[in-house]
Design a protein around this motif. Structure first.
Motif, PDB file in Angstrom:
ATOM      1  N   GLY A  86       0.764  -1.597  -0.069  1.00  0.00           N
ATOM      2  CA  GLY A  86      -0.035  -0.290  -0.395  1.00  0.00           C
ATOM      3  C   GLY A  86       1.148   1.259  -0.214  1.00  0.00           C
ATOM      4  O   GLY A  86       1.829   0.943   0.172  1.00  0.00           O
ATOM      5  N   PHE A  87       0.033   1.907  -0.717  1.00  0.00           N
ATOM      6  CA  PHE A  87       1.044   3.492  -0.371  1.00  0.00           C
ATOM      7  C   PHE A  87       0.613   5.083   0.149  1.00  0.00           C
ATOM      8  O   PHE A  87      -1.187   4.873   0.070  1.00  0.00           O
ATOM      9  N   GLY A  88       1.071   5.594  -0.036  1.00  0.00           N
ATOM     10  CA  GLY A  88       0.481   7.084   1.028  1.00  0.00           C
ATOM     11  C   GLY A  88       1.061   8.315   0.892  1.00  0.00           C
ATOM     12  O   GLY A  88       2.511   8.211   0.881  1.00  0.00           O
ATOM     13  N   ILE A  89       0.516   9.186   0.738  1.00  0.00           N
ATOM     14  CA  ILE A  89       1.597  11.185   0.258  1.00  0.00           C
ATOM     15  C   ILE A  89       0.631  11.397   1.272  1.00  0.00           C
ATOM     16  O   ILE A  89      -0.516  11.681   0.975  1.00  0.00           O
ATOM     17  N   ARG A  90       1.500  12.127   2.009  1.00  0.00           N
ATOM     18  CA  ARG A  90       0.889  13.514   2.846  1.00  0.00           C
ATOM     19  C   ARG A  90       1.128  14.528   2.907  1.00  0.00           C
ATOM     20  O   ARG A  90       2.802  15.341   1.819  1.00  0.00           O
ATOM     21  N   VAL A  91       0.578  16.223   2.379  1.00  0.00           N
ATOM     22  CA  VAL A  91       0.798  16.836   2.752  1.00  0.00           C
ATOM     23  C   VAL A  91       0.554  17.735   3.658  1.00  0.00           C
ATOM     24  O   VAL A  91      -0.658  18.030   4.291  1.00  0.00           O
ATOM     25  N   ASP A  92       1.701  18.460   4.634  1.00  0.00           N
ATOM     26  CA  ASP A  92       1.195  19.271   5.668  1.00  0.00           C
ATOM     27  C   ASP A  92       2.215  20.765   5.567  1.00  0.00           C
ATOM     28  O   ASP A  92       3.039  19.996   5.707  1.00  0.00           O
ATOM     29  N   ASN A  93       0.479  21.666   6.443  1.00  0.00           N
ATOM     30  CA  ASN A  93       1.544  22.580   7.025  1.00  0.00           C
ATOM     31  C   ASN A  93       0.569  22.985   7.952  1.00  0.00           C
ATOM     32  O   ASN A  93       0.869  24.419   9.107  1.00  0.00           O
ATOM     33  N   ILE A  94      -0.130  22.479   9.324  1.00  0.00           N
ATOM     34  CA  ILE A  94      -0.868  22.821  10.224  1.00  0.00           C
ATOM     35  C   ILE A  94       0.033  22.381  11.328  1.00  0.00           C
ATOM     36  O   ILE A  94      -0.461  23.441  11.640  1.00  0.00           O
ATOM     37  N   ARG A  95       0.215  21.306  11.268  1.00  0.00           N
ATOM     38  CA  ARG A  95       1.510  21.114  12.210  1.00  0.00           C
ATOM     39  C   ARG A  95       3.176  21.918  11.915  1.00  0.00           C
ATOM     40  O   ARG A  95       3.841  21.197  11.297  1.00  0.00           O
ATOM     41  N   GLU A  96       3.208  22.364  13.093  1.00  0.00           N
ATOM     42  CA  GLU A  96       4.741  23.149  12.560  1.00  0.00           C
ATOM     43  C   GLU A  96       5.676  22.301  13.053  1.00  0.00           C
ATOM     44  O   GLU A  96       5.895  21.763  14.124  1.00  0.00           O
ATOM     45  N   ALA A  97       7.155  22.382  12.009  1.00  0.00           N
ATOM     46  CA  ALA A  97       8.149  21.240  12.048  1.00  0.00           C
ATOM     47  C   ALA A  97       8.793  22.416  13.998  1.00  0.00           C
ATOM     48  O   ALA A  97       9.153  23.193  13.816  1.00  0.00           O
ATOM     49  N   SER A  98       9.010  21.639  14.955  1.00  0.00           N
ATOM     50  CA  SER A  98       9.175  22.001  16.543  1.00  0.00           C
ATOM     51  C   SER A  98      10.624  21.400  16.793  1.00  0.00           C
ATOM     52  O   SER A  98      10.664  19.800  17.401  1.00  0.00           O
ATOM     53  N   TYR A  99      11.972  21.838  16.698  1.00  0.00           N
ATOM     54  CA  TYR A  99      13.090  21.186  16.655  1.00  0.00           C
ATOM     55  C   TYR A  99      13.250  21.735  17.986  1.00  0.00           C
ATOM     56  O   TYR A  99      13.569  22.582  18.585  1.00  0.00           O
ATOM     57  N   GLN A 100      13.227  20.649  19.278  1.00  0.00           N
ATOM     58  CA  GLN A 100      13.281  20.947  20.612  1.00  0.00           C
ATOM     59  C   GLN A 100      14.020  18.997  21.261  1.00  0.00           C
ATOM     60  O   GLN A 100      14.215  18.519  20.802  1.00  0.00           O
ATOM     61  N   ARG A 101      15.016  19.637  22.522  1.00  0.00           N
ATOM     62  CA  ARG A 101      15.471  18.983  22.855  1.00  0.00           C
ATOM     63  C   ARG A 101      14.313  18.275  23.715  1.00  0.00           C
ATOM     64  O   ARG A 101      12.838  18.075  24.080  1.00  0.00           O
ATOM     65  N   ALA A 102      15.074  16.240  23.241  1.00  0.00           N
ATOM     66  CA  ALA A 102      14.226  14.912  23.454  1.00  0.00           C
ATOM     67  C   ALA A 102      14.306  14.518  24.723  1.00  0.00           C
ATOM     68  O   ALA A 102      12.951  14.119  25.371  1.00  0.00           O
ATOM     69  N   ASP A 103      15.094  14.392  25.189  1.00  0.00           N
ATOM     70  CA  ASP A 103      15.776  13.817  25.750  1.00  0.00           C
ATOM     71  C   ASP A 103      15.137  13.911  27.555  1.00  0.00           C
ATOM     72  O   ASP A 103      15.688  15.563  27.810  1.00  0.00           O
ATOM     73  N   PRO A 104      14.773  13.542  28.556  1.00  0.00           N
ATOM     74  CA  PRO A 104      14.718  14.124  29.730  1.00  0.00           C
ATOM     75  C   PRO A 104      16.502  14.914  30.395  1.00  0.00           C
ATOM     76  O   PRO A 104      16.166  15.823  31.421  1.00  0.00           O
ATOM     77  N   ASN A 105      16.872  14.393  29.649  1.00  0.00           N
ATOM     78  CA  ASN A 105      18.996  14.890  30.574  1.00  0.00           C
ATOM     79  C   ASN A 105      18.894  15.053  29.305  1.00  0.00           C
ATOM     80  O   ASN A 105      20.439  16.404  29.935  1.00  0.00           O
ATOM     81  N   PHE A 106      18.506  16.385  28.442  1.00  0.00           N
ATOM     82  CA  PHE A 106      18.735  18.012  28.342  1.00  0.00           C
ATOM     83  C   PHE A 106      17.973  18.744  28.560  1.00  0.00           C
ATOM     84  O   PHE A 106      16.832  19.185  29.278  1.00  0.00           O
TER      85      PHE A 106
END
Length: 426
Positions: free
Chosen positions: A359-379
């Motif tokens: 199966g194949f899928g294509i998605r285009v999205d600008n509703i959810r913004e890209a958020s580059y953040q620290r993700a590890d609890p040690n950060f």
């Protein structure tokens, strides 16, 4: 002179850790959570649904989703989907629909109005919700405007009231154009005490109209869950749940979101880039009959499914799930343009037929913004950029870097709204 030049040279750049954004966060179902019973979204149900379904396309089918919002007016957005069989010889039509949404507050998705149009039934549906955080009360409604044929009373619309606080959610929905003996359509009560969450839901689907349906245990469901974590993907979380659905089905499930860090061994990266954050999710669900009646409700005696996903970086996501009848694997590639573009392919192995289909899928999205953040609890988060300076990092062979923690302590003031936990309402 040489000593003077060396004294004014800038210090070498500090080590850097790449912290990619999550592929799809927040989930789209969270935008319409006020139209749903809280019982159907808590106990890890929403996270498990995303893990078991997202990017696992139906065999020999394709899906396309476009999610856009104008730059000049962030209060409105449009989601359009098209899906159908890959083989034109199959007697199955291509389904297309679109949803136009107006949201009162950009930072609060709980008050909105949307219009849903489709080439299948119902043709036009209007949904609306108003929620007042100060008082905790909300009202919602779902009204099918255009339908070829209205068979049940639910086809004329559903309305509901709810109350929500950080530790309590209670509400009910009714079908206004129906006899009083069919009220309510459903009602729920969920309470949270520390890490423990318990809830009960009433849905009168069984029994005759003449009897008291609330006495029929088949119309009741109850669940209890134990959860760790803040509710934000920037920190690890764990959810374990037990549910007795309609007095006939016992469901046990758990979901774990893990945030790990690995070394970067990419020669294309700069020398100061020493690590990258990865996201690993794992889920399990077991369903077993407990009433002994094999003819009722069309429920199998027992079934289970296991799924896991690994986001290696901001561009690649690998998922897999295993069940008693089939196994699936999915690979997604995402480019963080504006809007972002995602291409996914999934393979499904049917054990009964011994066949493999894609199966194949294509998605285009600008509703959810890209958020580059620290993700590890040690950060500790510093700036919302693609690469974060990891000040004070100590990268030693065989050891994790030791960094000051801030996110794990519950300080989400600097976190973008998309990644903040919804702690104001259960």
């Amino acid at each position: 002179m040489g000593n003077l030049l060396s004294a004014v040279q800038p210090p070498p750049p500090p080590p850097m850790v790449l912290v990619p954004p999550l592929f799809d966060y927040p989930p789209l179902a969270a935008r319409t959570r006020m139209l749903e019973s809280s019982y159907n979204l808590l106990f890890g149900k929403l996270a498990l649904k995303c893990l078991f379904e997202d990017y696992f396309e139906e065999a020999r089918h394709f899906s396309t989703r476009i999610m856009l919002k104008p730059i000049d007016d962030p209060h409105v957005d449009l989601i359009a989907t098209v899906g159908g069989p890959l083989d034109h010889k199959v007697d199955e039509k291509i389904v297309g629909n679109a949803q136009f949404r107006w949201q009162s507050d950009v930072d609060d998705p709980h008050t909105f109005v949307d219009l849903f149009v489709s080439n299948s039934e119902p043709t036009l549906v209007m949904r609306s919700c108003a929620y007042y955080p100060k008082f905790g009360f909300g009202a919602f409604g779902i009204f099918p405007v255009l339908m070829k044929q209205r068979v049940s009373s639910e086809d004329y619309g559903v309305m509901g009231l709810r109350y929500g606080s950080p530790n309590l959610s209670v509400g009910a929905s009714i079908i206004p154009f129906t006899a009083g003996d069919e009220l309510p359509k459903n009602a729920w009560l969920v309470s949270k005490m520390g890490r423990l969450t318990a809830g009960v839901q009433y849905e009168p689907k069984f029994g005759s109209k003449d009897e008291a349906r609330y006495k029929n245990l088949a119309n009741w469901s109850c669940a209890v869950g134990y959860g760790l974590g803040s509710g934000s993907p920037l920190s690890p979380s764990f959810n374990f749940g037990l549910e007795l659905a309609r007095n006939s089905q016992f469901i046990a499930s758990f979901y774990q979101h893990v945030v790990v860090q690995r070394r970067v061994k990419n020669p294309l990266e700069e020398n100061e880039v020493v690590g990258i954050t990865n996201y690993i999710d794992f889920g399990f669900e077991l369903q077993t009959r407990v009433d002994g009646d094999k003819s009722s409700n069309n429920i199998h005696d027992s079934t289970f499914q296991v799924a896991a996903s690994w986001q290696a970086n901001k561009n690649f996501l690998l998922k897999g799930k295993v069940g008693p009848l089939s196994s699936s694997i999915a690979l997604a590639f995402k480019s963080w343009w504006k809007p972002s573009f995602t291409l996914s392919v999934s393979a499904v192995r049917d054990r009964i037929k011994a066949e493999t289909a894609f199966g194949f899928g294509i998605r285009v999205d600008n509703i959810r913004e890209a958020s580059y953040q620290r993700a590890d609890p040690n950060f500790v988060m510093l700036t919302p950029s693609k690469e974060h300076l990891a000040e004070g990092i100590h990268w030693k062979s065989g050891k994790r870097p030791l960094l000051e923690s801030d996110v794990s302590s519950g300080n989400f003031d600097g976190v973008p709204r998309e990644l903040r936990p919804l702690n104001k309402i259960l």
